[in-house]
Enzyme design. Sequence first.
Site, mmCIF file in Angstrom:
data_model
loop_
_atom_site.group_PDB
_atom_site.id
_atom_site.type_symbol
_atom_site.label_atom_id
_atom_site.label_comp_id
_atom_site.label_asym_id
_atom_site.label_seq_id
_atom_site.Cartn_x
_atom_site.Cartn_y
_atom_site.Cartn_z
ATOM 1 N N LYS A 76 2.736 21.239 44.383
ATOM 2 C CA LYS A 76 2.579 19.780 44.308
ATOM 3 C C LYS A 76 3.565 19.144 45.282
ATOM 4 O O LYS A 76 4.686 19.653 45.459
ATOM 5 C CB LYS A 76 2.872 19.343 42.867
ATOM 6 C CG LYS A 76 2.771 17.845 42.619
ATOM 7 C CD LYS A 76 3.038 17.557 41.143
ATOM 8 C CE LYS A 76 2.977 16.079 40.816
ATOM 9 N NZ LYS A 76 3.260 15.804 39.397
ATOM 10 N N SER A 151 -0.228 13.253 36.949
ATOM 11 C CA SER A 151 -0.122 13.085 38.382
ATOM 12 C C SER A 151 -0.383 14.374 39.171
ATOM 13 O O SER A 151 -0.649 14.317 40.368
ATOM 14 C CB SER A 151 1.270 12.557 38.725
ATOM 15 O OG SER A 151 2.257 13.486 38.324
ATOM 16 N N SER A 175 1.953 15.227 33.035
ATOM 17 C CA SER A 175 1.307 15.398 34.340
ATOM 18 C C SER A 175 0.820 16.788 34.694
ATOM 19 O O SER A 175 0.097 16.944 35.667
ATOM 20 C CB SER A 175 2.258 14.937 35.436
ATOM 21 O OG SER A 175 2.108 13.572 35.593
HETATM 22 N N1 GLN Z 1 1.141 9.358 33.435
HETATM 23 C C1 GLN Z 1 2.531 9.513 33.235
HETATM 24 C C2 GLN Z 1 3.289 8.545 34.100
HETATM 25 O O1 GLN Z 1 2.701 7.948 34.910
HETATM 26 C C3 GLN Z 1 2.904 10.911 33.514
HETATM 27 C C4 GLN Z 1 3.577 11.179 34.771
HETATM 28 C C5 GLN Z 1 4.133 12.553 34.911
HETATM 29 O O2 GLN Z 1 4.127 13.359 33.971
HETATM 30 N N2 GLN Z 1 4.659 12.819 36.097
HETATM 31 O O3 GLN Z 1 4.436 8.348 33.957
#
Ligand code: GLN
Length: 476
Positions: A76, A151, A175
């Site tokens: 990632k 994400s 995420s």
């Molecule tokens: N959707 C969550 C956020 O936007 C998760 C993000 C993540 O785990 N990096 O904060």
Amino acid sequence: MTNYITFSAIQNDLKSGKITCKSLVEHHLSRIESKKNLNVFLSVYADEALAKAEKIDEKIKNNTQGRLAGMIIGLKDVICYENHPLQASSRILDGFVSQFSATIVERLLAEDAIIIGRQNCDEFAMGSTNENSAFGNVLNDADNSRVPGGSSGASAVAIQADLCQISIGSDTGGSVRQPASFCGVVGLKPTYSRLSRYGLAAYASSFDCIGVIGKSVEDIALIMEIVAGKDDFDSTVSSKDVPKYTQNLTFDNNKKIKIAYIKETIENDALQPEIKTAINQKIAFLREQGHTVEAVDFPLLSVILPTYYILTTAEASSNLSRYDGVKYGFRSKNAENLEQMYKKTRSEGFGKTVKERIMLGTFVLSASYYDAYYTKAQKVRRLIQEKTEEIFKEYNFILSPNAPTTAPKFGSFSEDPIQMYLADIFSVQANVVGMPAISIPCGKDNENMPIGLQIMADFFEEEKLMSFSDYLIKNS
Ligand code: GLN
């Protein structure tokens, strides 16, 4: 070439000479090319990967290869890989090249893994749909009109579409697990402090975890065994010994266990009916096997999400202050003095969501509101942790859906970001308390979209979590 579900099958075929490491890399490169429309990879390290594969093939001949010889991995775009670009899918890091590798990357490379490329994601890992990337949307391979989750959306699609064998993602609030569930693959977020965060672009440091996405629990267990554990570059990493996860993957079904589910997560009208049915089937299966599955109350459920968003935005506003146009990547060309340079760089370099969160975080940390929001949220975090620990005094696991729905269509949340925040309701608890959690495939909905089951365990119980998950995947 076969779509290998397990790395052990790859190793067998490498050993017997049926395939070579080079042919594996070629296979994934051609998959990446044919699935380009999914927009998964921001960079593909084709020449490098091929050259490395040839070297590893030599090592295999001489029997001097590492444990990950033949493992093709995607990173990632928040994980540093020396001399390779890193942008957290943001314009603000335009042109930035990493000067060192994350500890995790070092450990993977030391065992002869091949890094095939850098994967798209929500900007600075903020988002649940991968629609926040400066490099455009990533498409779900099961239905291109739907989001892959976020994400680490591209990291999950990479596994779903067989573009690599393992993806290394990050999970600050779901995420890794939520995109894994939207794409029908397996995603593990370990205990906070189990893996080093050195070389992970920070979003909210007291929540951030590197996580692993794969096609099988077996593969994830192997990666965990190799990358977990103490690191001199990250003082928050636990010095606890790392178990031999791969050797203890057999779940003893004769030993009866106790599993909890939080009543409101399953008996909830907002939950998509097919998800409810799929999870109830799993519960019925476990009961048939003689295990105890019981509903528990968790009155703090409604405050988990606000706690998460107050604390993560606060930490993000601090972490992201380093992107000022001086030290990294992008600098606005439209500035006439220093102050303008800072302001314009940040206004032009960051996307909308990131700016929203920096502002929200700055607000909750501001002198007049610090106690009302930040301090209070810290206290509530502690309460959530204590209440969750209480459940684990009696139960081995907590089951829940990963998300209230399967992968939505693009644009579903564009009118109302709060709806997107709400979609994280089940996944953020593990991050707020720091416990490990996994998403495993759990059937499909009426439109053939994957459903994910989330299983959470007590601190450092990855071993049990993985063996139980493996059992559930293979037997129910
Ligand atoms: N959707 C969550 C956020 O936007 C998760 C993000 C993540 O785990 N990096 O904060």
